[in-house]
Design a protein around this motif. Sequence first.
Motif, PDB file in Angstrom:
ATOM      1  N   PRO A 166       0.826  -1.211   0.000  1.00  0.00           N
ATOM      2  CA  PRO A 166       0.000   0.000   0.000  1.00  0.00           C
ATOM      3  C   PRO A 166       0.863   1.266   0.000  1.00  0.00           C
ATOM      4  CG  PRO A 166      -0.712  -1.535   1.734  1.00  0.00           C
ATOM      5  CD  PRO A 166       0.518  -2.113   1.113  1.00  0.00           C
ATOM      6  N   TYR A 167       0.476   2.244  -0.736  1.00  0.00           N
ATOM      7  CA  TYR A 167       1.159   3.539  -0.812  1.00  0.00           C
ATOM      8  C   TYR A 167       2.576   3.435  -1.357  1.00  0.00           C
ATOM      9  CZ  TYR A 167      -2.748   5.165   1.930  1.00  0.00           C
ATOM     10  OH  TYR A 167      -4.003   5.467   2.349  1.00  0.00           O
ATOM     11  N   GLN A 168       2.941   2.311  -1.978  1.00  0.00           N
ATOM     12  CA  GLN A 168       4.324   2.168  -2.420  1.00  0.00           C
ATOM     13  C   GLN A 168       4.415   1.930  -3.922  1.00  0.00           C
ATOM     14  OE1 GLN A 168       7.094   0.258   0.112  1.00  0.00           O
ATOM     15  NE2 GLN A 168       5.724   0.195   1.860  1.00  0.00           N
ATOM     16  N   SER A 175       0.938   8.066  -2.673  1.00  0.00           N
ATOM     17  CA  SER A 175       2.066   7.198  -2.353  1.00  0.00           C
ATOM     18  C   SER A 175       3.084   7.926  -1.495  1.00  0.00           C
ATOM     19  CB  SER A 175       2.757   6.714  -3.635  1.00  0.00           C
ATOM     20  OG  SER A 175       3.317   7.809  -4.323  1.00  0.00           O
ATOM     21  N   ARG A 216       1.874  14.421  -2.156  1.00  0.00           N
ATOM     22  CA  ARG A 216       1.984  13.085  -2.749  1.00  0.00           C
ATOM     23  C   ARG A 216       1.097  12.051  -2.049  1.00  0.00           C
ATOM     24  NH1 ARG A 216       6.234  12.000  -6.102  1.00  0.00           N
ATOM     25  NH2 ARG A 216       5.078  10.071  -6.328  1.00  0.00           N
ATOM     26  N   ILE A 217       0.862  12.264  -0.737  1.00  0.00           N
ATOM     27  CA  ILE A 217       0.010  11.303  -0.023  1.00  0.00           C
ATOM     28  C   ILE A 217      -1.449  11.767  -0.014  1.00  0.00           C
ATOM     29  CG2 ILE A 217       0.074  12.097   2.384  1.00  0.00           C
ATOM     30  CD1 ILE A 217       0.852   9.143   3.066  1.00  0.00           C
ATOM     31  N   ILE A 264      -3.024  13.258  -2.960  1.00  0.00           N
ATOM     32  CA  ILE A 264      -3.399  13.656  -4.320  1.00  0.00           C
ATOM     33  C   ILE A 264      -4.921  13.639  -4.489  1.00  0.00           C
ATOM     34  CG2 ILE A 264      -3.308  12.944  -6.743  1.00  0.00           C
ATOM     35  CD1 ILE A 264      -0.437  12.015  -6.241  1.00  0.00           C
ATOM     36  N   ASP A 271      -2.483   4.691   7.781  1.00  0.00           N
ATOM     37  CA  ASP A 271      -2.712   3.493   6.987  1.00  0.00           C
ATOM     38  C   ASP A 271      -1.386   2.915   6.494  1.00  0.00           C
ATOM     39  OD1 ASP A 271      -4.676   1.835   5.995  1.00  0.00           O
ATOM     40  OD2 ASP A 271      -4.740   2.845   4.044  1.00  0.00           O
ATOM     41  N   PHE A 272      -0.542   3.799   5.979  1.00  0.00           N
ATOM     42  CA  PHE A 272       0.770   3.372   5.486  1.00  0.00           C
ATOM     43  C   PHE A 272       1.614   2.784   6.623  1.00  0.00           C
ATOM     44  CE2 PHE A 272       5.252   4.854   5.152  1.00  0.00           C
ATOM     45  CZ  PHE A 272       5.686   3.869   4.271  1.00  0.00           C
ATOM     46  N   SER A 321       0.717  -0.585   7.586  1.00  0.00           N
ATOM     47  CA  SER A 321       1.120  -1.609   6.609  1.00  0.00           C
ATOM     48  C   SER A 321       2.554  -2.080   6.835  1.00  0.00           C
ATOM     49  CB  SER A 321       0.976  -1.068   5.179  1.00  0.00           C
ATOM     50  OG  SER A 321       2.070  -0.231   4.841  1.00  0.00           O
TER      51      SER A 321
END
Lengths: 261, 261, 261, 261, 261, 261
Positions: free
Chosen positions: E201-203, E213, F151-152, F154, F255-256, F259
Amino acid sequence: MSDDAPAPVWLHELTWPAVESYLESEPTPTVLVPVGSTEQHGPHLPLGVDGFQARSLAEEIAVATDVLTAPPLWYGDADHHLGFPGTISLSTDTVVSVLSDIYDSLANHGFVNIITVNGHRIANLTAIRIAMDRANRTHPDASFAAIDPLRIGIDAHRRLRDGDSEDGMHGGEFETSFMLANHPELVREAEFTREVTETEPYQSDDLVSLTDSVIRPHGRRTPEDGSLGHVGDPTNASAEKGDELWAELVANAADFIDSLR
Amino acid sequence: MSDDAPAPVWLHELTWPAVESYLESEPTPTVLVPVGSTEQHGPHLPLGVDGFQARSLAEEIAVATDVLTAPPLWYGDADHHLGFPGTISLSTDTVVSVLSDIYDSLANHGFVNIITVNGHRIANLTAIRIAMDRANRTHPDASFAAIDPLRIGIDAHRRLRDGDSEDGMHGGEFETSFMLANHPELVREAEFTREVTETEPYQSDDLVSLTDSVIRPHGRRTPEDGSLGHVGDPTNASAEKGDELWAELVANAADFIDSLR
Amino acid sequence: MSDDAPAPVWLHELTWPAVESYLESEPTPTVLVPVGSTEQHGPHLPLGVDGFQARSLAEEIAVATDVLTAPPLWYGDADHHLGFPGTISLSTDTVVSVLSDIYDSLANHGFVNIITVNGHRIANLTAIRIAMDRANRTHPDASFAAIDPLRIGIDAHRRLRDGDSEDGMHGGEFETSFMLANHPELVREAEFTREVTETEPYQSDDLVSLTDSVIRPHGRRTPEDGSLGHVGDPTNASAEKGDELWAELVANAADFIDSLR
Amino acid sequence: MSDDAPAPVWLHELTWPAVESYLESEPTPTVLVPVGSTEQHGPHLPLGVDGFQARSLAEEIAVATDVLTAPPLWYGDADHHLGFPGTISLSTDTVVSVLSDIYDSLANHGFVNIITVNGHRIANLTAIRIAMDRANRTHPDASFAAIDPLRIGIDAHRRLRDGDSEDGMHGGEFETSFMLANHPELVREAEFTREVTETEPYQSDDLVSLTDSVIRPHGRRTPEDGSLGHVGDPTNASAEKGDELWAELVANAADFIDSLR
Amino acid sequence: MSDDAPAPVWLHELTWPAVESYLESEPTPTVLVPVGSTEQHGPHLPLGVDGFQARSLAEEIAVATDVLTAPPLWYGDADHHLGFPGTISLSTDTVVSVLSDIYDSLANHGFVNIITVNGHRIANLTAIRIAMDRANRTHPDASFAAIDPLRIGIDAHRRLRDGDSEDGMHGGEFETSFMLANHPELVREAEFTREVTETEPYQSDDLVSLTDSVIRPHGRRTPEDGSLGHVGDPTNASAEKGDELWAELVANAADFIDSLR
Amino acid sequence: MSDDAPAPVWLHELTWPAVESYLESEPTPTVLVPVGSTEQHGPHLPLGVDGFQARSLAEEIAVATDVLTAPPLWYGDADHHLGFPGTISLSTDTVVSVLSDIYDSLANHGFVNIITVNGHRIANLTAIRIAMDRANRTHPDASFAAIDPLRIGIDAHRRLRDGDSEDGMHGGEFETSFMLANHPELVREAEFTREVTETEPYQSDDLVSLTDSVIRPHGRRTPEDGSLGHVGDPTNASAEKGDELWAELVANAADFIDSLR
């Protein structure tokens, strides 16, 4: 003699499994690193003469000795030529960094002999020496050396020379001969002119016969001073002389590489 | 020949008004920068041989030509000798920094000729070249040069030599002769031993007769390999040979300095 | 007190087997690193005062405690004196590099105590601290320290002083006394003049009695401002005072070195 | 005392036109640069003590003297504390770079007095000195200074001290008093423990009374050695002592800044 | 498409008077700087793919817009591929130095638009940005920009793509198509294999559709992990797709260059 | 949201034993590194907007995910804003050094996830990438990532936007909304002005919808050009929009981080 040629010696034309296979099958894996310069060479030769020489020398040596060669570096240490339009110079420190990074990459892959091929006669040697000394400390199991047309061809230059003793250096009899032999379409014969530098006592650049002299910084000339940029006499050049010189340089280099096996 | 000697050529023995007066009265103010190295020179010579040579050469040239000299730098680029106890090495980058700072200081004071005197034959030249090129760009009105015993005394070495062609370099016939002539109390004649290096093809260090060769990193030896550290044959040395060589080096250097006036 | 003296404490006067033998026989091999500066010291003292002090202090301490000393570094961090002819300054970064390389070489040979002797009171300490911190991380088994005449002789300076509290610093009562005691031929008594700096609030340089103050950059003066360059009163100097101060500095340093054994 | 407080002294709380207006209306525009460190301060104080001190000191001085202050730098030169979890250290070189860039930005905007406020007693001074010297050369029209609680409060520390002479330094009587006065919720009184370092001859860190000593690298301790991390005796601390010390530091600093107008 | 081709756009094939004449006759002299990388591109493509793309793109753009191009740099920032035999990587700092020196040389000659052509998609952009920012400060009268196949061909990649969204990056559908169109003799179709990276996720690296990301360091894989080295599916490649993509990249770049005139 | 708040997530508010206990009890110890910038944000916002965003984002993410955060760095890479009074810029190299030192310290303590939180949208990413790549090589067992609001977020920017596509960047709709929600007392609503940059072909900065474009150096504007400094339209801003955007950014980041566990 082109980057696109099918000769399987250029690293950039091989896949990584092909390089892996060379490294695993060769007892003493050897790679060349051709370094040139983009700098003025008088009104009769293109700026890339040193890169053409490095590329051609590396390719021919690699083919003759069955070793690989890294892609050509077209840029070198050419600050003293920056007065002429088109010259692009890397600082000595930058050349050292580039070579150090290349040497590190190659030594880490397992190349045992890493041999720099210098097309920019003498001028790149300062940076090459520093980078080799540094790599030598980091990679004691690898062996480093540098081939310079003038240093590995002293006898050839002496024997073939029709001009002055300085004529081995920059845009004169010998570099023009190389270009006539290999890239005649890039040579402007109409512009052939003899350029001679008056030499002060102890200030000769005559590296071929080696007389008593002091070491000086690189001289910096410009077109504004009326300088054409090259040293020596291109009218003494010929394609035959270029071929003969090149054959001897390649033979000497191959002889040296064989001695490392 | 000592730092304490009354000769009024050493900057560190002069007051600032005395230096000011020299700068104002001289048409082309000139200063020497002696650079040595603290490194092993075999079992028969002290670690400071290169500094003694730089200091002595600078003092004699300064006296002969009526110029000033900066204090001696006893440290140089000697990584390849670090395997031997007592060797102290500055990295090439450090030597470049030291020389650059010295050149900047001197050029800003108005010295017009700034001439490095290298006692560490050849080995310091890489750093000296870079520092001179850099200073040459920053100070276009000053003139830089470097004197090396081997490069300014090629003829003398050839004429006086009794030993091998490599013998001009490190702790052999010539450096031992200098020490016998100038610091005999620091020479251990009982330890005189001939040391010869077997040379591979294209790998000669013979800078006097200059044969075809490749450029290699500095070799690194250690006592553990059974090496004594020097190269050549000290039994060919004599105080007379040292005096004769020195007289010619000083004369050549003075000749060069006169040509700058 | 000369580099040429027969005292067997200077590294540059010893062969590598002699250093090896010292390292193998001593339980805690100790070496001094004398650092000076080539900078103006007023119209009455030569530019090399700080180097003379470092060299003399190192030699006397080494003889008194039976340890070795590296060759003197005549150059230091002296940017604030560059306005005066003859001053040569290394940048702080360059001094750090030189000392780092020297410390590395010595620690790798097995010296356990590496003690810098600073002749350039206070001004070199910034570079010395950084180089010692760096070496301390790289060589955890070696021990580093620095001796400064002002810091190891606070009591002596207080007791012997006839002039102002700033007088321990640069070209005044104490440095002139040292030169009268050790190099009288280089002192110009006819030029003795009292120079006093007016001090703003919180801006005293009085490191001997330590009053509340802010830290400022080094002041930069020039002859153009009418400055003579030194601080304090040389007419309070005498050879006796120089001898007495020196004896106490050497005794304190020897005391410290003994505490490390 | 918070970044969010309405005090109009913090640059990061002002718009660019507000800063422009300050620069245009002030005869000698002045700005503070608070620098701390994130490092262990024993089991009773949080890692940010030095940043809290720098921020608080800068804010109070700015309010008292009507000048501006740059945002706090929470990071400093703390390698010697890296053995303790949570410590974050910038190398000396990095601190020099950060300060140099900040000084350059501020001097180019027209600030005339640029005054660093160091919350990391003594330890950041090496980097601050180098950055100030460098900025002093680049910006001769600006004036640089640094305020350190220990150096500007020598008398106050002497007068208020109940503990040992080393107690002004790190996590002891004085820093604990500051935290009790300003951030009591972050102090763990249950963990107050006296930590004393045995001092070797000539190795005292007593910067308040200044005895003869050598300079040494920063000592590096770790919890593994049984060290708690701080030096001195927090049980001698009190909020009153913190307030009294702070009042004097702010008064001294304000006194100094007034002297620059 | 070869270095040896007669097209008069390459600096290394021109004399200095020819460059001087271009600079004097053009209102807005423009030069391209092609930068590649020598790095693994899976088992089916040679190490030089990025250099071939940079060289080809630069030559075609130069011909289409009548501008000059500097010689190709075959080396780039490829540390994350060093696990594969044959990869040669310059550090980011080295690439910055090389580009900075090239930009300086070209700007000093009077080139007004200096446009880097990046064959090493995305990966060289960090270095290129820093070098452009630096050059932009030093040469305010010159204009710098960089062309990247992925950034100037977002629409083209979206439209032509048959594979996954990551497939624009490294050795997949698009780079294989370029090689089939231009250097088919260096492509090993027998080795075509689909390589897909599972994405956390996010990568995602999907630079074409740009989803939320985080930014991560370059992933480092090796053959030991069973990785083949490339990303995406070469079986989706065709020479036609390569020609179509290239035509659009060249058209977009020419469009941009025309907007600068 | 203040440094002084009791939230136990800030490293500078914790003792070293508290950090040790977190490191020992957490299976995957995680730490945030908030990085801002002190730079002009138009006439309506204070210079510290990016630092406020980084600090607030780091604190909220740390609280939401139960991880620690390093103290905020208020300084970033802002050379392109130096034309405006009050802007303070670190060079890219300096930001790389600061982050590298911070990452090294944290990784050596045993933090496994080290996540930079960038408040200076996009502009700090060049330095962050280099520092992460470097740390990734030195600390292969730690994992590095960087969170950037643009970027996170968008999708969030696209959904919430009322203004132009460039409006996510600098001082426009979104940054003003953040400040209205969190620091309304520092916002000057009277100065709200729409600023739009005319965009040349291929030169859009629209990072949200990503059109074909070339990469250019950072534009450098000054008040002298009549520029107000920001980009976009603050009149589209509202505290509600700020809260909504922030909630989504924090949720995505959490969330990131989940993960990674």
